[in-house]
Design an enzyme around this catalytic site. Structure first.
Site, PDB file in Angstrom:
ATOM      1  N   ASN A 100       0.875  -1.172   0.000  1.00 29.92           N
ATOM      2  CA  ASN A 100       0.000   0.000   0.000  1.00 29.92           C
ATOM      3  C   ASN A 100       0.909   1.217   0.000  1.00 29.92           C
ATOM      4  O   ASN A 100       1.836   1.289   0.803  1.00 29.92           O
ATOM      5  CB  ASN A 100      -0.873  -0.023   1.267  1.00 29.92           C
ATOM      6  CG  ASN A 100      -1.649   1.260   1.457  1.00 29.92           C
ATOM      7  OD1 ASN A 100      -1.946   1.956   0.488  1.00 29.92           O
ATOM      8  ND2 ASN A 100      -1.986   1.579   2.693  1.00 29.92           N
ATOM      9  N   LYS A 483     -21.374  15.319  -1.090  1.00 34.73           N
ATOM     10  CA  LYS A 483     -22.117  14.047  -0.923  1.00 34.73           C
ATOM     11  C   LYS A 483     -22.835  13.683  -2.210  1.00 34.73           C
ATOM     12  O   LYS A 483     -22.755  12.555  -2.684  1.00 34.73           O
ATOM     13  CB  LYS A 483     -23.160  14.144   0.208  1.00 34.73           C
ATOM     14  CG  LYS A 483     -22.665  14.151   1.613  1.00 34.73           C
ATOM     15  CD  LYS A 483     -22.093  12.858   2.104  1.00 34.73           C
ATOM     16  CE  LYS A 483     -20.635  12.757   1.817  1.00 34.73           C
ATOM     17  NZ  LYS A 483     -19.687  13.432   2.631  1.00 34.73           N
TER      18      LYS A 483
HETATM   19  O1  M6R Z   1     -10.199  10.281   6.769  1.00 31.40           O
HETATM   20  P1  M6R Z   1     -10.305  11.730   6.452  1.00 31.40           P
HETATM   21  O2  M6R Z   1     -11.391  12.409   7.218  1.00 31.40           O
HETATM   22  O3  M6R Z   1      -9.006  12.460   6.596  1.00 31.40           O
HETATM   23  O4  M6R Z   1     -10.697  11.783   4.923  1.00 31.40           O
HETATM   24  C1  M6R Z   1     -10.769  13.007   4.246  1.00 31.40           C
HETATM   25  C2  M6R Z   1     -11.490  12.838   2.930  1.00 31.40           C
HETATM   26  O5  M6R Z   1     -10.818  11.927   2.110  1.00 31.40           O
HETATM   27  C3  M6R Z   1     -12.925  12.350   3.121  1.00 31.40           C
HETATM   28  O6  M6R Z   1     -13.631  13.191   3.970  1.00 31.40           O
HETATM   29  C4  M6R Z   1     -13.656  12.284   1.762  1.00 31.40           C
HETATM   30  O7  M6R Z   1     -13.817  13.570   1.260  1.00 31.40           O
HETATM   31  C5  M6R Z   1     -14.999  11.577   1.916  1.00 31.40           C
HETATM   32  N1  M6R Z   1     -15.074  10.488   0.993  1.00 31.40           N
HETATM   33  C6  M6R Z   1     -16.170  12.430   1.589  1.00 31.40           C
HETATM   34  O8  M6R Z   1     -17.360  11.768   1.786  1.00 31.40           O
END
Ligand code: M6R
Length: 606
Positions: A100, A483
């Protein structure tokens, strides 16, 4: 991105790996694979293919239940397209590995170690396997240590060696790995979600250490081969939360859990009517001493920060900048020791947020992290942490983590306001009462979800939509638009409604539904005028409105009334309604709600 699992013990490895990979699929779902080791013959059997873990199961009906040691992978493609050959694990000589992260210097390494003729894939990961095979001479830890000296980039590598039965090795730089004992052996995974049903405790594997998983022991070594102490932390997540229950999709389940998850985040931090962050170890001094706040996050978490910014500035009169983590370190940020950094992340593993946090700390800035996953990299890197109590969030689209982040930020703002004398004792009481009412306001929206489902049907054919509002309404629409985009593939732009007439209103036609939000007392008349401006241009407007605001409903194609709260607290019922809207559009379109195309939940590549 990418989910990794490893198991060695006395139980059947294949089923455990496949089940765990399914739990980790939100980290990537382009392809899946596993390698199983026959402890008698030492032979390693590989099965892998483009597609989902479910597809991989069909390749595993060869008596795989007899194997007790193996590694598995679910991929989010970076280097090399989505194909069977590019799926992990990769075998090179005596090395079989899953990866990863990104090996940035993979082309250089390919040429330096003369690997080209033997490669079967286009991946950087197979080159890491080739380099490790080059260094392998029956001493696994030495081969791993030699290899990582050559690797530039981020990686978690999980490795089996052809001539070593039953032992799995791992090493990481930035990209996470956690390890635990299970009833019948030991296992590792990219994150704790996969361990929950098998273990009560887990160890976040420290960076640049070598992990050895034996059937009955977990061992850790530094790069020089010195044994290191293994430090375990409790898994206190309700692991039943990592299953869908009776819901068709995790996203719906997670939206429905919000009254409970917000309450959980709040409850333990309110004592005798006061906000109390002492159990989080957050000293009042850090809240009192800063002159400005720099909040850093990505995606939904960044929208939580943007929402908090409005409230911080109006209530605390402190300057707050919100920075998109992926841009932050390249923007020559201006920071000093009177700046407080707040980083927000559900996973605690988003690489851009982690990098930005490391940067601010290197400048002597103190930090508080608002994190959902305990023991995650960002939580460990930050000076202080407030954990949101949302439990495992599996759907790629973040919902319950967002409302828990807002609740945590409200608590932080409230406590800051008290210590900075921006809230008088009587005002703290009403602030706390408003926070305590949030769960019931979410419930009030959830109870009327059928009305939102009806509204969603108006969007099924839409190619584009606008979401318009001002102030806090605009911040929450940014999240609503994200969303709708990510789960329904409808192009949606959240726009500050006062700004529309400076150009963007040219795009408004009767074919483009406009979703408007009106909840903020001081902005009602301005927002309603902006709505009239788009209606005059033929737009059909769906209105989300605080219930005590008067409008002529006949002027709108649909109106949904949100339970009234004081202005700052309207964001929670408002976002709940927008989450449901996105969910219903996606599920009614027959899309894979929990795993939208091209996405992964945890973004561990820059
Ligand atoms: O795990 P995290 O909160 O750091 O992730 C941040 C973004 O990747 C995450 O909020 C992303 O935008 C979501 N898929 C939105 O629904």
């Amino acid at each position: 991105m990418c989910g990794i699992v490893g198991y060695t013990g006395n139980g059947p490895a294949a089923s455990l790996i496949l089940d765990s990979l399914e739990l980790l699929e939100y980290r990537g779902y382009d392809s899946a694979g596993l390698a199983l080791k026959d402890s008698e013959t030492g032979e390693t059997i590989l099965r892998k293919r483009a597609g989902r873990v479910q597809d991989l199961r069909y390749l595993c009906d060869f008596g795989s239940e007899w194997f007790n040691c193996g590694i598995g992978h679910t991929r989010w493609a970076t280097h090399g397209g989505v194909s069977n050959d590019n799926a992990h694990p990769h075998r090179f000589g005596k090395v079989v590995l899953v990866h990863n992260g990104i090996i940035e210097n993979y082309l250089e390494l390919r040429d330096q170690f003369l690997l080209s003729d033997r490669l079967k894939s286009d991946t950087d990961s197979e080159i890491a396997a080739g380099v490790m095979d080059h260094f392998y001479n029956k001493n696994p830890r030495q081969a791993i240590a030699e290899t990582v000296r050559y690797l530039k980039g981020t990686f978690s590598l999980v490795i089996m060696f052809e001539d070593i039965p039953d032992v799995i090795y791992a090493v990481r730089n930035v990209s996470p790995i956690v390890a635990s004992y299970t009833n019948e052996g030991t296992m590792l995974a990219s994150d704790v979600t996969a361990l929950g049903i098998h273990a009560k405790q887990y160890m976040p594997v420290p960076e640049m250490n070598i992990l050895e998983l034996h059937k009955d022991a977990i061992r850790l070594y530094d790069m020089k081969g010195n044994p290191q102490a293994c430090e375990f932390i409790d898994i206190d997540w309700d692991t039943s939360r990592a299953s869908k229950g009776n819901y068709p999709f995790y996203m719906e389940k997670e939206i429905m859990e919000q009254p409970e998850t917000v309450m959980k985040t709040i409850k333990s931090r309110i004592r005798e009517g006061h906000i109390d962050l002492t159990a989080d170890g957050i000293p009042d001094s850090i809240l009192a001493e800063c002159d400005s706040i720099c909040a850093i996050a990505c995606g939904t978490a960044m929208h939580a920060a943007l929402t908090a910014k409005n409230i911080v500035q109006s209530r605390l009169r402190i300057k707050m900048e919100v920075e998109c983590a992926s841009e932050f370190i390249y923007s020559d940020p201006i920071l000093d020791e009177r700046t407080l950094a707040i980083v927000i992340s559900q996973s605690g593993e988003t690489i851009d947020t982690l990098t930005a946090l490391k940067y601010v700390r290197s400048k002597g800035v103190r930090s508080i992290a608002v994190i959902n996953v305990k023991g995650s990299s960002i939580a460990r890197e930050s000076d202080y942490v407030i954990y949101t109590d949302a439990g495992p969030e599996i759907a790629v689209a973040s919902t319950k983590a967002f409302t828990a982040q807002i609740a945590a930020m409200m608590l932080l703002i409230g406590r800051m306001a008290v210590v900075r004398h921006a809230l008088k004792p009587g005002e703290e009481k009403s602030f706390v009462e408003n926070i305590m009412k949030l769960p019931e306001q979410i419930t009030s929206v959830l109870d009327r979800r059928r009305d939102i489902h009806v509204i969603a049907r108006q969007l099924l054919e839409a190619k584009d939509t606008f979401m318009i509002g001002r102030g806090l309404d605009y911040s929450i629409l940014l999240e609503g638009a994200l969303k709708l985009k990510e789960v329904s593939y409808i192009h949606t732009e959240a726009y500050a409604s006062g700004e529309l007439k400076h150009g963007t209103i040219a795009l408004i036609t009767e074919d483009i539904p406009v979703i408007a939000m009106v909840t903020q007392t001081k902005l009602i008349s301005k927002e309603l005028s902006n709505i009239r401006e788009v209606k005059t241009r033929g737009a059909n407007v769906i209105l989300f409105l605080r219930e005590d605001i008067d409008v002529n409903e006949a002027e709108f194609s649909k109106v949904f009334r949100l339970p009234a709260a004081s202005d700052d607290f309207m964001v929670i019922p408002a976002v709940t309604a927008l989450q449901l809207l996105a969910y219903y559009v996606s599920s009614d379109k027959g899309l894979d709600v929990d795993k939208p195309r091209n996405l992964a939940k945890v973004v561990t590549v820059e």
